[in-house]
Design an enzyme around this catalytic site. Structure first.
Site, mmCIF file in Angstrom:
data_model
loop_
_atom_site.group_PDB
_atom_site.id
_atom_site.type_symbol
_atom_site.label_atom_id
_atom_site.label_comp_id
_atom_site.label_asym_id
_atom_site.label_seq_id
_atom_site.Cartn_x
_atom_site.Cartn_y
_atom_site.Cartn_z
ATOM 1 N N CYS A 26 0.422 2.303 6.366
ATOM 2 C CA CYS A 26 0.856 0.915 6.998
ATOM 3 C C CYS A 26 0.762 -0.022 5.535
ATOM 4 O O CYS A 26 -0.057 0.448 4.619
ATOM 5 C CB CYS A 26 -0.192 0.526 8.155
ATOM 6 S SG CYS A 26 -2.169 0.632 7.399
ATOM 7 N N CYS A 34 0.886 -1.168 0.194
ATOM 8 C CA CYS A 34 -0.012 0.010 0.172
ATOM 9 C C CYS A 34 0.949 1.465 0.009
ATOM 10 O O CYS A 34 0.247 2.455 -0.262
ATOM 11 C CB CYS A 34 -1.037 0.068 1.069
ATOM 12 S SG CYS A 34 -2.046 -1.445 1.038
ATOM 13 N N HIS A 94 -9.211 3.146 -1.650
ATOM 14 C CA HIS A 94 -7.663 2.796 -1.597
ATOM 15 C C HIS A 94 -7.215 1.859 -2.588
ATOM 16 O O HIS A 94 -7.188 0.638 -2.582
ATOM 17 C CB HIS A 94 -7.581 1.935 -0.347
ATOM 18 C CG HIS A 94 -6.280 1.496 0.209
ATOM 19 N ND1 HIS A 94 -5.206 2.241 -0.208
ATOM 20 C CD2 HIS A 94 -5.889 0.426 0.706
ATOM 21 C CE1 HIS A 94 -4.244 1.426 0.084
ATOM 22 N NE2 HIS A 94 -4.495 0.281 0.713
HETATM 23 C C1 COA Z 1 -14.601 -5.247 4.011
HETATM 24 C C2 COA Z 1 -15.169 -5.809 2.590
HETATM 25 C C3 COA Z 1 -15.007 -7.395 2.787
HETATM 26 C C4 COA Z 1 -16.496 -5.373 2.234
HETATM 27 O O1 COA Z 1 -16.829 -5.887 1.108
HETATM 28 P P1 COA Z 1 -18.413 -5.424 0.384
HETATM 29 O O2 COA Z 1 -19.156 -6.847 1.156
HETATM 30 O O3 COA Z 1 -18.277 -5.981 -0.915
HETATM 31 O O4 COA Z 1 -18.757 -4.190 0.827
HETATM 32 P P2 COA Z 1 -20.117 -3.555 0.441
HETATM 33 O O5 COA Z 1 -19.593 -1.813 0.194
HETATM 34 O O6 COA Z 1 -20.796 -3.954 -0.713
HETATM 35 O O7 COA Z 1 -20.747 -3.328 1.877
HETATM 36 C C5 COA Z 1 -21.601 -4.429 2.122
HETATM 37 C C6 COA Z 1 -22.919 -3.726 2.866
HETATM 38 O O8 COA Z 1 -22.464 -2.799 3.846
HETATM 39 C C7 COA Z 1 -23.033 -1.452 3.548
HETATM 40 N N1 COA Z 1 -22.306 -0.529 3.869
HETATM 41 C C8 COA Z 1 -20.929 -0.310 3.640
HETATM 42 N N2 COA Z 1 -20.488 0.736 4.457
HETATM 43 C C9 COA Z 1 -21.401 1.462 4.956
HETATM 44 C C10 COA Z 1 -21.598 2.631 5.650
HETATM 45 N N3 COA Z 1 -20.684 3.360 5.913
HETATM 46 N N4 COA Z 1 -22.912 2.754 6.161
HETATM 47 C C11 COA Z 1 -23.779 1.926 6.099
HETATM 48 N N5 COA Z 1 -23.906 0.866 5.367
HETATM 49 C C12 COA Z 1 -22.731 0.548 4.900
HETATM 50 C C13 COA Z 1 -23.266 -1.530 2.140
HETATM 51 O O9 COA Z 1 -24.379 -0.754 1.702
HETATM 52 C C14 COA Z 1 -23.330 -2.958 1.865
HETATM 53 O O10 COA Z 1 -24.867 -3.020 2.214
HETATM 54 P P3 COA Z 1 -25.895 -4.190 1.054
HETATM 55 O O11 COA Z 1 -25.373 -5.323 1.264
HETATM 56 O O12 COA Z 1 -27.505 -3.849 1.679
HETATM 57 O O13 COA Z 1 -25.545 -3.651 -0.145
HETATM 58 C C15 COA Z 1 -14.124 -5.188 1.711
HETATM 59 O O14 COA Z 1 -14.418 -3.877 1.448
HETATM 60 C C16 COA Z 1 -12.609 -5.543 2.081
HETATM 61 O O15 COA Z 1 -12.202 -6.491 1.711
HETATM 62 N N6 COA Z 1 -12.206 -4.603 2.313
HETATM 63 C C17 COA Z 1 -10.776 -4.590 2.949
HETATM 64 C C18 COA Z 1 -9.929 -4.135 1.912
HETATM 65 C C19 COA Z 1 -8.318 -4.424 2.324
HETATM 66 O O16 COA Z 1 -8.186 -5.387 2.662
HETATM 67 N N7 COA Z 1 -7.761 -3.346 2.113
HETATM 68 C C20 COA Z 1 -6.102 -3.529 2.436
HETATM 69 C C21 COA Z 1 -5.789 -2.431 3.242
HETATM 70 S S1 COA Z 1 -4.110 -2.404 3.459
#
Ligand code: COA
Length: 431
Positions: free
Chosen positions: A417, A93, A387
């Protein structure tokens, strides 16, 4: 007094694409296409004569197997001179932080005068591979002299082996995903679900306010997308304009469904986008009539055991960079911290302020201290803005400099990080 040896390095321009949820408006674009669009527009907007560019340093974290040196392809695809030197870097990252510091070091040493540094990611376009038995059979079959020999190569391949393998966002050394590692940090550092949700809500609120106030106008370009490049996208699509704190509490934990606290709401989402910077020596900026947005004062990297707290290396890289800069945290006007997860941000901030942490891990040094809330990510962070792994570092550096410009302040600390237990810290000064 100069904190770094060699020539002072100026950042004279920066630009990013909108950052969008993967699988949405940029789903037909590759990391190369996004990077090409951002680099060619950046060069035009900055009014840099293409012949004045000495180096292009670029990176991506989930690379395409067709692009072993994406930087070179970005240079060629952007219409920059074919004689432009280009190499690729990767540091998870912090990839575009690495691109920036590598190019900055070349400039400091006098090996280059002006460079473009950045990174891009298209998580909508990840390479899908096959299992080892299928890969071995394909190689074996390519050597077959008859159809029979070619088919024979697949004799031991099972139906299960034929399933495609998507890339995992998991640590190679521990097998834990980023989210699972963040869960471990939340538990070990006592970061509550409420605090995580409040941080994520803050990120969305501030990002939405910054968009509303037009603060991203100098940072974000329009990208042509769609199969025929006939759709223009000029805004991030992850920022929740109507973020409500109550809605976060309703989301179910994703990485530890029973006891966890990390949800889709308090994690950074999988994102497509690219970002880049133009940097040069002070002399070259003067010669070309370019007005620096700021300068690199110091940087530092650090590493921790990935099996300990994967995303806690900023607790080491930030004190190291401040020491190199000859500065204290109280000398810093703005802190731009990458938000992989709320739990990681809050863990890093907690460690920076903790005497116990400094005694146990920093040889009894004074903790660098607490960051006043108003100095932290005032335009939101990666949870709301998104990101795209390779592009985040360049986004943070440019965003920090634009915020300093707007507020008339002088110093910023950028902290990232990364996977592999690495951490990056960059100290910038506006004058
Ligand atoms: C966490 C993760 C698995 C979620 O993926 P996802 O399931 O595709 O996420 P979505 O955006 O579809 O959100 C899931 C649900 O939560 C809801 N949601 C997400 N953020 C929200 C918020 N801030 N407020 C309200 N609802 C929220 C979405 O609307 C969605 O609802 P739905 O299922 O009714 O449509 C994915 O984002 C991920 O893997 N993130 C980590 C990435 C990572 O590892 N990065 C490295 C960092 S160094």
């Amino acid at each position: 007094m100069a904190a770094r040896p060699g020539r002072r390095v100026a950042i004279v321009a920066g630009l990013r694409t909108p950052f969008v949820k993967s699988g949405t408006v940029f789903k037909d674009l590759s990391a190369l296409e996004l990077s090409k669009q951002v680099v060619s527009e950046l060069v035009q907007r900055a009014e840099i004569p293409p012949a004045a560019i000495d180096q292009l340093v670029f990176g991506t974290v989930v690379p395409s197997v067709q692009l072993s040196n994406i930087a070179r392809e970005v240079g060629l695809a952007s219409g920059l001179p074919k004689s432009l030197d280009a190499y690729s870097v990767t540091r998870a990252c912090a990839t575009s932080i690495q691109a920036f510091t590598s190019a900055a070091d070349s400039i400091a040493l006098g090996e280059a005068d002006l460079a473009i540094a950045g990174g891009g990611e298209a998580l909508s376009d990840v390479p899908i591979s096959y299992s080892r038995p299928v890969a071995q059979a394909v190689v074996q079959a390519s050597k077959g002299r008859s159809l029979m020999e070619k088919l024979q190569a697949f004799h031991d391949v099972s139906a299960k082996d034929l399933l495609p393998v998507p890339p995992a966002i998991a640590e190679y050394s521990t097998g834990l995903s980023m989210g699972e590692s963040a869960e471990k940090m939340a538990k070990e550092n006592g970061i509550s679900r409420e605090a995580q949700d409040a941080w994520a809500h803050r990120s969305h609120l501030l990002a939405a306010q910054a968009w509303e106030a037009g603060k991203f106008a100098k940072e974000v370009m329009r990208v042509l997308t769609g199969r025929n490049f006939d759709v223009a996208v000029g805004e991030d699509n992850i920022v929740r304009k109507d973020s409500k704190l109550e809605s976060y509490a309703k989301l179910k934990p994703v990485f530890d469904r029973k006891y966890g606290s990390i949800t889709a709401g308090n994690s950074s989402p999988l994102t497509d986008g690219a970002a880049a910077l133009v940097i040069c020596s002070e002399e070259r900026a003067r010669e070309l009539g370019l007005k620096p947005l700021g300068y690199l004062r110091a940087y530092a990297y650090a590493a921790v055991d990935p099996a300990w707290q994967l995303l806690q290396a900023p607790a080491f890289s930030a004190p190291k960079a401040l020491k190199r800069a000859g500065m204290k945290l109280s000398d810093i006007d703005l802190v731009e911290i990458h938000e992989a997860f709320s739990a990681q941000v809050l863990s890093n901030l907690q460690a920076w302020a903790s005497k116990k942490f400094a005694d146990e891990h920093l040889g009894g040094a004074e903790p660098i201290g607490e960051v006043p809330e108003e100095k932290l990510n005032p335009r939101g962070g990666s949870i709301a803005l998104g990101h795209p792994f390779g592009g985040t570092g360049a986004r943070l550096i440019h965003q920090a400099l634009r915020e300093l410009e707007e507020k008339g302040k002088n110093t910023a600390l950028v902290s990232v990080c990364t996977a592999g237990g690495l951490g990056a810290a960059v100290i910038l000064e506006a004058t």
